[in-house]
Design a protein around this motif. Structure first.
Motif, mmCIF file in Angstrom:
data_model
loop_
_atom_site.group_PDB
_atom_site.id
_atom_site.type_symbol
_atom_site.label_atom_id
_atom_site.label_comp_id
_atom_site.label_asym_id
_atom_site.label_seq_id
_atom_site.Cartn_x
_atom_site.Cartn_y
_atom_site.Cartn_z
ATOM 1 N N LEU A 169 -89.771 -69.518 -84.114
ATOM 2 C CA LEU A 169 -90.877 -70.664 -84.252
ATOM 3 C C LEU A 169 -90.545 -71.604 -85.797
ATOM 4 C CD1 LEU A 169 -93.430 -72.197 -83.407
ATOM 5 C CD2 LEU A 169 -94.955 -70.574 -84.740
ATOM 6 N N TYR A 170 -90.298 -72.827 -85.511
ATOM 7 C CA TYR A 170 -90.176 -73.987 -86.689
ATOM 8 C C TYR A 170 -91.009 -74.663 -86.749
ATOM 9 C CZ TYR A 170 -85.112 -72.095 -87.031
ATOM 10 O OH TYR A 170 -83.979 -71.098 -87.050
ATOM 11 N N VAL A 171 -91.245 -75.212 -87.817
ATOM 12 C CA VAL A 171 -92.241 -76.584 -88.037
ATOM 13 C C VAL A 171 -91.226 -77.472 -88.296
ATOM 14 C CG1 VAL A 171 -93.977 -77.198 -89.478
ATOM 15 C CG2 VAL A 171 -94.146 -75.003 -88.631
ATOM 16 N N ILE A 172 -91.393 -78.663 -87.373
ATOM 17 C CA ILE A 172 -90.374 -79.789 -88.061
ATOM 18 C C ILE A 172 -91.373 -80.669 -88.463
ATOM 19 C CG2 ILE A 172 -88.951 -81.525 -87.013
ATOM 20 C CD1 ILE A 172 -87.996 -78.784 -86.539
ATOM 21 N N ALA B 256 -95.856 -86.605 -94.190
ATOM 22 C CA ALA B 256 -95.290 -85.613 -92.975
ATOM 23 C C ALA B 256 -96.114 -85.192 -91.844
ATOM 24 C CB ALA B 256 -94.552 -84.260 -93.781
ATOM 25 N N LEU B 257 -95.542 -85.265 -90.962
ATOM 26 C CA LEU B 257 -96.182 -84.741 -89.671
ATOM 27 C C LEU B 257 -95.588 -83.313 -89.227
ATOM 28 C CD1 LEU B 257 -98.240 -85.096 -87.198
ATOM 29 C CD2 LEU B 257 -96.539 -86.371 -86.222
ATOM 30 N N PRO B 258 -96.247 -82.395 -89.334
ATOM 31 C CA PRO B 258 -95.852 -80.982 -88.805
ATOM 32 C C PRO B 258 -95.975 -80.829 -87.437
ATOM 33 C CG PRO B 258 -97.710 -80.654 -89.855
ATOM 34 C CD PRO B 258 -97.746 -82.201 -90.048
ATOM 35 N N THR C 73 -101.732 -75.662 -92.586
ATOM 36 C CA THR C 73 -102.322 -76.243 -93.616
ATOM 37 C C THR C 73 -101.670 -75.796 -94.813
ATOM 38 O OG1 THR C 73 -104.061 -74.395 -93.554
ATOM 39 C CG2 THR C 73 -104.362 -76.439 -92.187
ATOM 40 N N GLN C 74 -100.965 -74.746 -94.926
ATOM 41 C CA GLN C 74 -100.294 -74.308 -96.284
ATOM 42 C C GLN C 74 -99.154 -75.096 -96.401
ATOM 43 O OE1 GLN C 74 -102.104 -72.129 -97.846
ATOM 44 N NE2 GLN C 74 -103.550 -71.915 -96.275
ATOM 45 N N PRO C 75 -98.567 -75.176 -97.853
ATOM 46 C CA PRO C 75 -97.339 -75.774 -98.285
ATOM 47 C C PRO C 75 -96.124 -75.134 -97.270
ATOM 48 C CG PRO C 75 -98.631 -75.395 -99.989
ATOM 49 C CD PRO C 75 -99.473 -74.666 -98.977
#
Length: 676
Positions: free
Chosen positions: A130-133, A142-144, A83-85
């Motif tokens: 761990l990545y956020v795509i 954008a869909l994280p 939920t953070q930038p």
């Protein structure tokens, strides 16, 4: 492991509708809002393709861009981090059109990755972690998508995850004998049936047999609900459980081990009949804390692994076992809050739960993860999405409980001294059971109450009941049985005169029940030689039967006699007793014997007495005759026996006295025979 509810505000409208001309030009283009995630892997290897599926697309979108953001390993909660930038990306690429495929409303995006080279067409994931795509379609939101990039050569198998459900409800059988199944209870079975029908992974289920039997007997909709559950069960594992909710620790402490075993066997029979499958005892679902005695009880009955559900589990992993009664325990992961959270994208929420489970597993180093979702609070879409993630077998994989191992070895808790004492329940149930046996014995063999009363008595064993609730069940059953017994009326005369040693006593039995009854009559009195029991008689509804019961009195006099009704084949009394006064006017039995013996003794005494008197009289007569010079051989002719006692003995002067007398006084014989 901590879960935070994902916010529903992630879906933000970032673009407005284009002018009408532009809209017509892009009629088949996808919406500009954030798309719905259909599937994505939890982990990928180095240099592998990342395949993401999005829903809600009829044609290929105009543009798809992807960016990669590496998360800090110290991130405590994944949902909060998302939920953070996200900050500046490590790398960004635009996916070529040939890597976009739309089929049946689902857009499949193939994203090539790299770790060494720096090609503009490949998304660079240089390090493992761990990545956020972030996927953006048509310049929309954008869909994280969190993804774990594994290190090169990391061939670790997926973490095993087993799912175990425990479905328990309040007792359906009410104190008055009726069955009440709440709408929420039916809804719970519907949710269970739907979950099992949709689940793509093995599931172990413990469902209360009393609920299933009540549903099967309630109405047509209940029977249909159970039939659907049996169909949706498929090849899932059905676990054994007692017919009623009985805490094994309380049962062991109160000496109710036999009752617990009986309830377990009966529950298995009900499960087998209603769901058409054999239950398994090897896995025990403990919804209450187990004491050492309770743990021994379930282990002796065949449990190999014990699953302690939320509220009963105490995670003692890492603590050495100090008791010989230690047990293999599976401690479930608490995901209830995460499954109940509202979300616009169930798949995103499910993947986040799975990633959190994997991170917690790596920290705790357990052999497996155990999930025990609460179907009452879990969102069906999120739970269904989680099962599909586990079925994919990437990073975490859903397996049967047999593949999990024994899990954590932990000492049972609490101690036996801390368990509630329920010994009074056993005594209360035994008293009620005796009354049930007596009342059931007088009813026809096909009367339904003969089967329902024992089940209602067993309800007393449910350890969830309060003292007041248990008393209500006892009163409900007892009132029904007393109504049956009191409708069998025993009538006897107020007074009975017995004119002989053996006679009959008249008895009348009246049946005011709407079914025939079978009873016997017993007479009880200390004055009866043998308290007799009559033959069993069947009294039809509304009919009256007259009996003559033979009795034998011990002595004469007046005494009370109690008449009782007996249940056939038992010594248990039923209904109300009746008392009559019995009077015996003639000597009977022992009295006659005693009187006859006394008469013989009296006659013998008189015979001896008369014989002694006759002998004394005979002796006196012989001596008199001897002195008088008379013969004694004809004594019987001279002195009859009857007169011997009355003969007076005359005084005979001796010869000396006669000779010495003066002549003047001598008696001179007269007559011709006189001798001078």
């Amino acid at each position: 492991m901590r879960f935070v509810r994902p916010t529903a505000a992630i879906a933000v409208l970032s673009a407005t509708l284009l002018p009408a001309a532009a809209s017509l030009a892009q009629t088949d283009a996808s919406p500009t809002t954030r798309p719905q995630l259909v599937s994505a892997p939890l982990a990928i290897d180095a240099e592998a393709d990342l395949v993401v599926a999005l829903g809600g697309f009829e044609v290929s979108p105009a543009a798809v861009s992807v960016s990669a953001h590496l998360l800090d390993n110290n991130v405590v909660d994944l949902d909060t981090a998302l939920t953070q930038p996200l900050g500046a990306p490590l790398d960004s690429v635009t996916v070529a059109d040939d890597r976009l495929v739309v089929d049946d409303g689902v857009l499949t995006i193939t994203i090539p990755t790299e770790s060494v080279t720096d090609l503009p067409s490949r998304l660079q994931l240089e390090k493992s972690g761990l990545y956020v795509i972030a996927v953006r379609v048509n310049a929309g939101a954008a869909l994280p998508i969190p993804v774990v990039r594994r290190a090169r050569g990391d061939g670790a198998p997926p973490i095993p995850v087993t799912v175990v459900l425990s479905v328990d409800t309040p007792i359906s059988l009410q104190p008055d004998g009726t069955t009440t199944i709440a709408a929420s209870t039916r809804k719970r079975i519907e949710r269970l049936s739907a979950f099992l029908g949709d689940s793509q992974v093995p599931v172990s289920v413990a469902v209360r047999p009393e609920l299933l039997e009540s549903l099967s007997k309630a109405d047509e909709s209940g029977r249909q609900l159970v039939a659907e559950l049996a169909d949706d069960f498929g090849r899932q594992r059905l676990l054994s459980t007692p017919y009623l909710h009985i805490d094994p620790s309380v049962a062991a402490n109160a000496g109710l081990t036999n009752e617990f075993t009986t309830q377990l066997r009966y529950g298995e029979d009900v499960l087998s009949n209603t769901l058409q499958r054999l239950p398994d005892r090897r896995v025990w679902v403990a919804t209450d804390p187990l004491s050492p005695a309770g743990a021994s009880l379930v282990r002796n009955l065949g449990a190999v692994v014990v699953l302690q559900t939320a509220g009963a589990a105490k995670d003692l992993s890492g603590t050495p076992a100090t008791s010989s009664l230690s047990q293999p325990v599976l401690v479930p992961a608490d995901i209830a809050e995460a499954l109940a959270a509202e979300t616009d994208d169930p798949m995103v929420a499910a993947r986040n739960i799975a990633l959190e489970l994997a991170r917690a597993e790596q920290d705790d180093a357990r052999p497996a993860i155990v999930l025990a979702p609460d179907l009452d609070t879990a969102r069906p879409d999120t739970l269904r999405a989680l099962m599909s993630v586990l079925a994919a077998g990437v990073l975490v994989q859903g397996v049967d409980v047999e593949q999990v191992g024994i899990g954590t070895t932990t000492t049972p808790t609490p101690t036996d001294s801390e368990v509630v004492d329920a010994s009074g329940i056993r005594q209360q149930r035994q008293r009620l059971t005796r009354t049930i046996e007596a009342t059931s014995a007088i009813l026809p063999i096909d009367d339904a109450r003969r089967a329902t009363w024992p089940i209602r008595a067993d309800v007393l064993l449910d350890t969830r009941l309060t003292t007041e609730e248990r008393a209500a069940y006892v009163e409900g059953v007892r009132n029904e049985m007393l109504a049956v017994q009191n409708n069998v009326i025993l009538q006897v005369p107020k007074a009975v005169n017995l004119g002989d040693r053996k006679t009959n006593i008249p008895i009348t039995i009246q049946n005011d029940n709407d079914v025939p009854v079978s009873v016997a009559v017993r007479l009880v009195s200390a004055k009866l030689r043998f308290p007799p029991v009559s033959d069993v008689v069947v009294v039809e509804p509304g009919a009256t039967v007259f009996l003559d019961i033979p009795v034998s009195a011990r002595s004469n006099g007046r005494f009370p006699v109690t008449a009782q009704l007996l249940a056939p084949g038992t010594t248990l009394t039923v209904g109300r007793s009746a008392v009559m006064n019995v009077r015996v006017g003639r000597l009977t039995g022992l009295g006659i014997v005693v009187t006859f013996a006394a008469g013989l003794a009296l006659l013998s005494w008189w015979a001896q007495h008369l014989r002694r008197r006759w002998r004394r009289a005979e002796t006196a007569e012989i001596e008199r005759r001897h002195r008088a010079g008379l013969p004694t051989d004809d004594l019987d002719d001279v002195v009859p026996f009857e007169e011997a006692a009355t003969i007076e003995q005359p005084v005979v002067p001796s010869a000396r006295l006669q000779n010495d007398a003066p002549e003047s006084t001598r008696e001179i014989p007269q007559g011709p025979d006189a001798v001078p």
